[in-house]
Design a protein around this motif. Structure first.
Motif: not given
Length: 320
Positions: A112, A143, A148, A151, A213, A274
């Motif tokens: 992040d 993206q 969604e 990745t 993600g 993560r």
């Protein structure tokens, strides 16, 4: 599952291809055919260059469960493949880099954290200055197109067999040569890499689980004293940063070395929590060292720091 790999014959791509094959999946690669191809026979070879008109024609009328983009470096190329495959693949996995972060001096570097400003869409020259911004823009494109279903994987320096970058292999080859080893710093700084096979296995897990993600991919963080012990280097002479600079020795001659307090030091402190929560498993650093050396012993790699230059610097330091 049916998997399409963009690239796939070189170092990282080769490990990703092999990981999917080991997982029992069917693999197609799209490559230009300019690199040696030592992939197993079951791999379907498609030819094409997405940087050219008609370069994706080999994909016409086909469908895959996922695409793993190993060779996307410019916005134009990534947009071409992302938009072409929008209705032909369920998931688009983009191999990015930890070099996208705007503040690589932070400890640790997390997903992040702010990113570098993206490059313009018409930038197509990959240099040390443009590499990070180009990858930022490529991430954005993937993206935007897939949402969604995208990745993003951000590996730091990748290590392991077939690594022709001559970064990690320098240290295992230098240790194997024996004799007094010139080592950077005082042993308390840190080094961190990701084994290419761990990257490959995580790519499989992401696709099999339909996981979206952004994920940092980083291996165990070792002190330089621990790292050189794992590599088998002995005896070691530690040389401080000021002395290294005085003898014009830097990252090129002593690859992987970034002091903890360097402006890029956070790139050797990349948080992988993560990815580990999503299933990333890590190879023992000693295994990475052994397997890399088993390959590099016959690879004929050339290094910036020659044995003669290393001996010259060590002799000068003893006489100082």
């Amino acid at each position: 599952m049916d998997i399409l790999i963009l690239g796939g014959t070189k170092f990282v791509g080769r490990h990703i291809v092999e990981a999917f094959l080991q997982g029992g999946h069917r693999v197609s690669i799209l490559a230009r055919g300019q690199s040696p191809d030592e992939l197993p026979a079951p791999v379907e070879r498609l030819r094409g260059d997405r940087g050219e008109a008609g370069g994706l024609n080999a994909l016409q009328g086909r469908r895959w469960d996922a695409c793993v983009d190993v060779s996307g470096y410019t916005p134009a190329a990534v947009r071409a493949s992302a938009e072409r495959l929008r209705e032909q693949v369920e998931r688009y996995v983009f191999i990015s880099t930890a070099s996208v972060y705007a503040h690589p001096e932070r400890h640790p570097v997390r997903e992040d954290d702010p990113l570098l400003p993206p490059s313009a869409d018409d930038v197509n020259e990959v240099t040390g200055e443009t590499y990070g911004p180009l990858k930022v823009r490529c991430e954005e494109i993937v993206q935007e197109v897939y949402g969604e279903r995208a990745t993003i994987l951000r590996p730091q320096i990748v290590a392991g067999p077939f690594d022709h970058t001559a970064r990690y292999p320098y240290w295992v080859d230098r240790a194997a040569r024996g004799g007094e080893v010139l080592a950077p710093g005082d042993g308390t700084d840190h080094v961190q890499v990701i084994d290419a096979r761990d990257l490959g296995r995580f790519s499989v897990k992401i696709v099999e689980g339909g996981i979206g993600g952004v994920f940092n991919l980083a291996g165990p963080r070792l002190s330089w004293a621990e790292f050189l012990q794992v590599a088998g280097a002995a005896p070691v002479t530690w040389v401080g940063v000021h002395e290294l600079r005085a003898h014009s020795l830097g990252f090129r001659e002593l690859p992987l070395y970034l002091p903890d307090n360097d402006a890029q030091g956070g790139l050797m402190d990349v948080d992988n929590s993560r990815a580990r929560a999503a299933g990333l498993t890590l190879t023992d650093p000693a295994q990475t060292a052994r397997d890399t050396r088993a390959w590099s012993a016959g690879a004929g790699l050339e290094y910036a720091l020659s044995p003669e230059r290393e001996a010259e610097v060590l002799a000068a330091l003893r006489g100082a």
